[in-house]
Design a protein around this motif. Sequence first.
Motif, PDB file in Angstrom:
ATOM      1  N   SER A 266     -52.566 -22.505  89.287  1.00 48.11           N
ATOM      2  CA  SER A 266     -52.698 -21.726  88.050  1.00 48.11           C
ATOM      3  C   SER A 266     -51.381 -21.068  87.683  1.00 48.11           C
ATOM      4  O   SER A 266     -50.461 -20.973  88.481  1.00 48.11           O
ATOM      5  CB  SER A 266     -53.773 -20.641  88.219  1.00 48.11           C
ATOM      6  OG  SER A 266     -53.276 -19.596  89.032  1.00 48.11           O
ATOM      7  N   ASN A 267     -51.321 -20.635  86.434  1.00 52.50           N
ATOM      8  CA  ASN A 267     -50.255 -19.733  86.009  1.00 52.50           C
ATOM      9  C   ASN A 267     -50.934 -18.468  85.513  1.00 52.50           C
ATOM     10  O   ASN A 267     -52.139 -18.441  85.291  1.00 52.50           O
ATOM     11  CB  ASN A 267     -49.357 -20.373  84.947  1.00 52.50           C
ATOM     12  CG  ASN A 267     -50.013 -20.504  83.604  1.00 52.50           C
ATOM     13  OD1 ASN A 267     -51.131 -20.982  83.507  1.00 52.50           O
ATOM     14  ND2 ASN A 267     -49.337 -20.093  82.563  1.00 52.50           N
ATOM     15  N   SER A 268     -50.167 -17.398  85.362  1.00 53.59           N
ATOM     16  CA  SER A 268     -50.790 -16.103  85.085  1.00 53.59           C
ATOM     17  C   SER A 268     -51.195 -15.905  83.637  1.00 53.59           C
ATOM     18  O   SER A 268     -52.147 -15.206  83.359  1.00 53.59           O
ATOM     19  CB  SER A 268     -49.862 -14.974  85.521  1.00 53.59           C
ATOM     20  OG  SER A 268     -48.625 -15.080  84.845  1.00 53.59           O
ATOM     21  N   LYS A 269     -50.475 -16.483  82.689  1.00 47.84           N
ATOM     22  CA  LYS A 269     -50.837 -16.298  81.277  1.00 47.84           C
ATOM     23  C   LYS A 269     -50.119 -17.320  80.414  1.00 47.84           C
ATOM     24  O   LYS A 269     -49.150 -17.924  80.831  1.00 47.84           O
ATOM     25  CB  LYS A 269     -50.500 -14.893  80.801  1.00 47.84           C
ATOM     26  CG  LYS A 269     -49.018 -14.548  80.897  1.00 47.84           C
ATOM     27  CD  LYS A 269     -48.795 -13.121  80.491  1.00 47.84           C
ATOM     28  CE  LYS A 269     -47.328 -12.740  80.693  1.00 47.84           C
ATOM     29  NZ  LYS A 269     -47.075 -11.375  80.380  1.00 47.84           N
ATOM     30  N   TYR A 270     -50.614 -17.469  79.199  1.00 48.45           N
ATOM     31  CA  TYR A 270     -49.949 -18.332  78.234  1.00 48.45           C
ATOM     32  C   TYR A 270     -48.601 -17.721  77.871  1.00 48.45           C
ATOM     33  O   TYR A 270     -48.410 -16.524  77.953  1.00 48.45           O
ATOM     34  CB  TYR A 270     -50.766 -18.457  76.945  1.00 48.45           C
ATOM     35  CG  TYR A 270     -52.038 -19.231  77.061  1.00 48.45           C
ATOM     36  CD1 TYR A 270     -52.045 -20.527  77.553  1.00 48.45           C
ATOM     37  CD2 TYR A 270     -53.234 -18.674  76.651  1.00 48.45           C
ATOM     38  CE1 TYR A 270     -53.225 -21.243  77.634  1.00 48.45           C
ATOM     39  CE2 TYR A 270     -54.420 -19.391  76.726  1.00 48.45           C
ATOM     40  CZ  TYR A 270     -54.400 -20.668  77.211  1.00 48.45           C
ATOM     41  OH  TYR A 270     -55.560 -21.371  77.286  1.00 48.45           O
ATOM     42  N   GLU A 271     -47.701 -18.560  77.422  1.00 40.22           N
ATOM     43  CA  GLU A 271     -46.398 -18.069  76.965  1.00 40.22           C
ATOM     44  C   GLU A 271     -46.513 -17.209  75.720  1.00 40.22           C
ATOM     45  O   GLU A 271     -45.644 -16.415  75.433  1.00 40.22           O
ATOM     46  CB  GLU A 271     -45.468 -19.261  76.694  1.00 40.22           C
ATOM     47  CG  GLU A 271     -45.140 -20.047  77.939  1.00 40.22           C
ATOM     48  CD  GLU A 271     -44.509 -19.202  79.029  1.00 40.22           C
ATOM     49  OE1 GLU A 271     -43.491 -18.549  78.785  1.00 40.22           O
ATOM     50  OE2 GLU A 271     -45.057 -19.191  80.142  1.00 40.22           O
ATOM     51  N   SER A 272     -47.609 -17.333  74.974  1.00 38.85           N
ATOM     52  CA  SER A 272     -47.772 -16.554  73.746  1.00 38.85           C
ATOM     53  C   SER A 272     -48.059 -15.090  74.033  1.00 38.85           C
ATOM     54  O   SER A 272     -48.058 -14.273  73.132  1.00 38.85           O
ATOM     55  CB  SER A 272     -48.894 -17.149  72.890  1.00 38.85           C
ATOM     56  OG  SER A 272     -50.127 -17.056  73.576  1.00 38.85           O
ATOM     57  N   GLY A 273     -48.336 -14.744  75.294  1.00 34.54           N
ATOM     58  CA  GLY A 273     -48.488 -13.346  75.656  1.00 34.54           C
ATOM     59  C   GLY A 273     -49.912 -12.847  75.788  1.00 34.54           C
ATOM     60  O   GLY A 273     -50.121 -11.712  76.163  1.00 34.54           O
ATOM     61  N   ASN A 274     -50.918 -13.672  75.471  1.00 32.49           N
ATOM     62  CA  ASN A 274     -52.274 -13.163  75.664  1.00 32.49           C
ATOM     63  C   ASN A 274     -52.602 -13.175  77.163  1.00 32.49           C
ATOM     64  O   ASN A 274     -51.826 -13.633  77.978  1.00 32.49           O
ATOM     65  CB  ASN A 274     -53.302 -13.928  74.828  1.00 32.49           C
ATOM     66  CG  ASN A 274     -53.468 -15.371  75.243  1.00 32.49           C
ATOM     67  OD1 ASN A 274     -53.247 -15.710  76.381  1.00 32.49           O
ATOM     68  ND2 ASN A 274     -53.857 -16.210  74.307  1.00 32.49           N
ATOM     69  N   ASP A 275     -53.737 -12.656  77.545  1.00 28.15           N
ATOM     70  CA  ASP A 275     -54.049 -12.449  78.953  1.00 28.15           C
ATOM     71  C   ASP A 275     -54.714 -13.627  79.648  1.00 28.15           C
ATOM     72  O   ASP A 275     -55.160 -13.508  80.772  1.00 28.15           O
ATOM     73  CB  ASP A 275     -54.939 -11.205  79.107  1.00 28.15           C
ATOM     74  CG  ASP A 275     -54.191  -9.945  78.752  1.00 28.15           C
ATOM     75  OD1 ASP A 275     -54.829  -9.011  78.270  1.00 28.15           O
ATOM     76  OD2 ASP A 275     -52.981  -9.901  78.966  1.00 28.15           O
ATOM     77  N   LYS A 276     -54.823 -14.781  78.987  1.00 23.85           N
ATOM     78  CA  LYS A 276     -55.456 -15.941  79.600  1.00 23.85           C
ATOM     79  C   LYS A 276     -54.404 -16.824  80.243  1.00 23.85           C
ATOM     80  O   LYS A 276     -53.236 -16.766  79.922  1.00 23.85           O
ATOM     81  CB  LYS A 276     -56.237 -16.733  78.561  1.00 23.85           C
ATOM     82  CG  LYS A 276     -57.380 -15.933  77.969  1.00 23.85           C
ATOM     83  CD  LYS A 276     -58.124 -16.723  76.953  1.00 23.85           C
ATOM     84  CE  LYS A 276     -59.245 -15.877  76.351  1.00 23.85           C
ATOM     85  NZ  LYS A 276     -59.955 -16.590  75.321  1.00 23.85           N
ATOM     86  N   GLY A 277     -54.820 -17.646  81.162  1.00 23.56           N
ATOM     87  CA  GLY A 277     -53.908 -18.568  81.827  1.00 23.56           C
ATOM     88  C   GLY A 277     -54.491 -19.956  81.877  1.00 23.56           C
ATOM     89  O   GLY A 277     -55.469 -20.259  81.214  1.00 23.56           O
TER      90      GLY A 277
END
Length: 67
Positions: free
Chosen positions: A48-59
Amino acid sequence: MAVSEKGSQSCYVFVESGDTWSNTDTLVSAYNDFGKHVAVYDETIVVSNSKYESGNDKGHAFVYKLI
């Protein structure tokens, strides 16, 4: 076994043979923090990664299967 360095875009896969561990593959992603969490079960690896590059809290979760 699979390992990653914090903030990396790569996850390294190692296989044990006797007393020796060998790097057998490198999984690469365009996302930062790829390898934030890694799970291995039989021939399946989930990274996994911690979050999308767009800055929201989902990964993302990426599933790899040894073929």
